[in-house]
Design an enzyme around this catalytic site. Structure first.
Site, PDB file in Angstrom:
ATOM      1  N   CYS A   1       0.784  -1.184   0.135  1.00 20.18           N
ATOM      2  CA  CYS A   1      -0.088   0.019   0.119  1.00 20.18           C
ATOM      3  C   CYS A   1       0.947   1.297   0.187  1.00 20.18           C
ATOM      4  CB  CYS A   1      -0.999  -0.003   1.081  1.00 20.18           C
ATOM      5  SG  CYS A   1      -0.038  -0.017   2.781  1.00 20.18           S
TER       6      CYS A   1
ATOM      7  N   SER B   1      -5.528  -9.271   4.274  1.00 16.59           N
ATOM      8  CA  SER B   1      -4.657  -9.241   5.514  1.00 16.59           C
ATOM      9  C   SER B   1      -5.014  -7.614   6.318  1.00 16.59           C
ATOM     10  CB  SER B   1      -3.073  -9.432   5.284  1.00 16.59           C
ATOM     11  OG  SER B   1      -2.802  -8.351   4.264  1.00 16.59           O
TER      12      SER B   1
END
Length: 438
Positions: free
Chosen positions: A48, A190
């Protein structure tokens, strides 16, 4: 062959550029990297807040240009624009960067442990495609060990901090606490799992989980219910109703397209504020949501601004010392290993000279007793071994130190060794054989 790192991260790149550079088809990009003439191995780490290529390359400039071309082609970002934000590390500096990344020292939230799982997944993806050879196999495995050592030997992750916990901490502050509130999680990967764990600890009242794969959402909801938190798995087609009922919307799906449109959020009543935590790269929630009444958006740009100057403590300093120590040891081992083929070639040359002289002795003294000849052969070989022992041991020690790369070349020059012989001895295994090393 040397290690090259070319990448974009939260440290060098605005989030909008990172969003455009996010990798949608990992196997395809890995294949394009391996097809580059200068690249022999590659691992692509895409998270990210970073897109990084670790490659074993023939030359620095050729490898860098080829990797940048692949990144530009897959992202649609112009090469010139990419160069404005790229960082590049080579050889020892590249090893230092990878070990720092694995230790969590290069993360937006210093010390976060999720990077270890992300690095492991990146390696597995490259391995599955067949673009990992001996060099990156050994390097990544060592980086994972370094990351584990840092988290084991320091308290750098004692609070379990991550971009997820930081985003939800902002939400908690904005709402005056999360106890008794309703949360909607979009994405059961996750990050969604981390969000669920944080919300449970914060005393969240109830949770709805929306995911493309219903079974994954159902598993996460079941785990929450086992902890005593009311939770349910819902379909993405119910987002309008679920958003309307939520106090916190957490989204991180990995999709390359928007998952939650602004129309799904709508205007909120004054007494029903909504905090949107969007950690998708690219974004999962329509940016127009920021303009809606009573809606606060916390995204990667928000966190990037807030955390960019966050102080580091003693644990981070100790972690940096461990990384530096591990980098020195790894590079010393690499330098020592590089001289080994030359030492092997020297010993082989010495053995050939001994064999040649013994044959010459046989031709000049054909009547020599066999037992005497055998004893002479043993004596000559023993003398040669003793003469070579100290310099070959010492050259390995010297090669392991800084600036030791020239010792192998000096040996080859002094003894007239074929420069191709050491290369032949040290040729890396092909990807299909590296499984034997595990």
């Amino acid at each position: 062959m040397s290690l090259l790192v070319v990448g974009l991260s939260h440290r060098t790149t605005p989030v909008p550029v990172l969003e455009r550079a996010a990798v949608a088809d990992l196997p395809k990009v890995l294949g394009q990297l391996l097809a580059a003439p200068s690249v022999s191995e590659a691992v692509l780490l895409s998270t990210c807040n970073r897109v990084e290529v670790y490659a074993v390359v023939e030359t620095f400039h050729g490898g860098m240009n080829e990797v940048v071309e692949v990144l530009a082609r897959q992202s649609g970002v112009d090469t010139a624009e990419l160069f404005e934000h790229l960082f590049v590390h080579y050889a020892g500096a590249a090893v230092d960067h990878l070990f720092s990344v694995a230790a969590g020292l290069d993360s937006m939230v210093v010390g976060e442990a999720q990077i270890l799982g992300q690095l492991r997944a990146a390696y597995a993806a490259a391995d599955e495609v067949g673009v990992v050879g001996r060099a990156l196999h050994e390097l990544v495995q060592q980086a994972l060990r370094v990351g584990k050592r840092v988290h084991s030997d320091t308290g750098i992750d004692h609070a379990g901090a991550s971009v997820v916990s930081e985003a939800l901490a902002d939400a908690e502050q904005a709402l005056g606490g999360l106890a008794g509130k309703r949360a909607l999680i979009v994405g059961a990967g996750s990050m969604g799992g981390l969000a669920v764990a944080h919300l449970r600890r914060a005393g969240i009242g109830s949770v709805a989980i929306a995911n493309r794969t219903a079974a994954n959402g159902a598993r996460l909801a079941e785990a929450l219910r086992a902890e005593g938190v009311p939770a349910e798995s819902v379909g993405l087609d119910t987002l309008f109703d679920e958003v309307a009922a939520a106090d916190v919307l957490f989204a991180c799906t990995g999709s390359m397209e928007l998952t939650v449109g602004a129309e799904a959020i709508g205007d909120r009543a004054p007494d029903r504020p909504l905090v949107v935590c969007d950690l998708g790269l690219p974004k999962d929630v329509d940016p127009a949501a920021e303009l809606l009444a009573n809606v606060r958006v916390v995204d990667l740009e928000t966190l990037q601004r807030r955390l960019s100057d966050a102080p580091t403590g003693q644990d981070a300093q100790r972690a940096a010392e461990i990384v530096a120590e591990e980098v020195r040891a790894y590079l010393a081992g690499q330098r020592s290993a590089e001289v080994t083929p030359t030492v092997t070639a020297l010993r082989k040359r010495a053995a050939e000279v001994v064999d040649s002289e013994l044959l010459r002795l046989d031709s000049r003294l054909p009547e020599l007793d066999g037992a005497v000849r055998a004893e002479l052969a043993k004596t000559v070989r023993r003398v040669v071994d003793k003469l070579l022992h100290t310099p070959t041991v010492r050259v390995k020690q010297l090669a392991a130190g800084p600036g030791g790369a020239g010792y192998a070349e000096a040996l080859r020059e002094l003894f007239g060794l074929d420069p191709q012989a050491p290369a032949a001895v040290s040729t890396p295994q092909s990807p299909q054989h590296k499984g034997e090393m595990r």
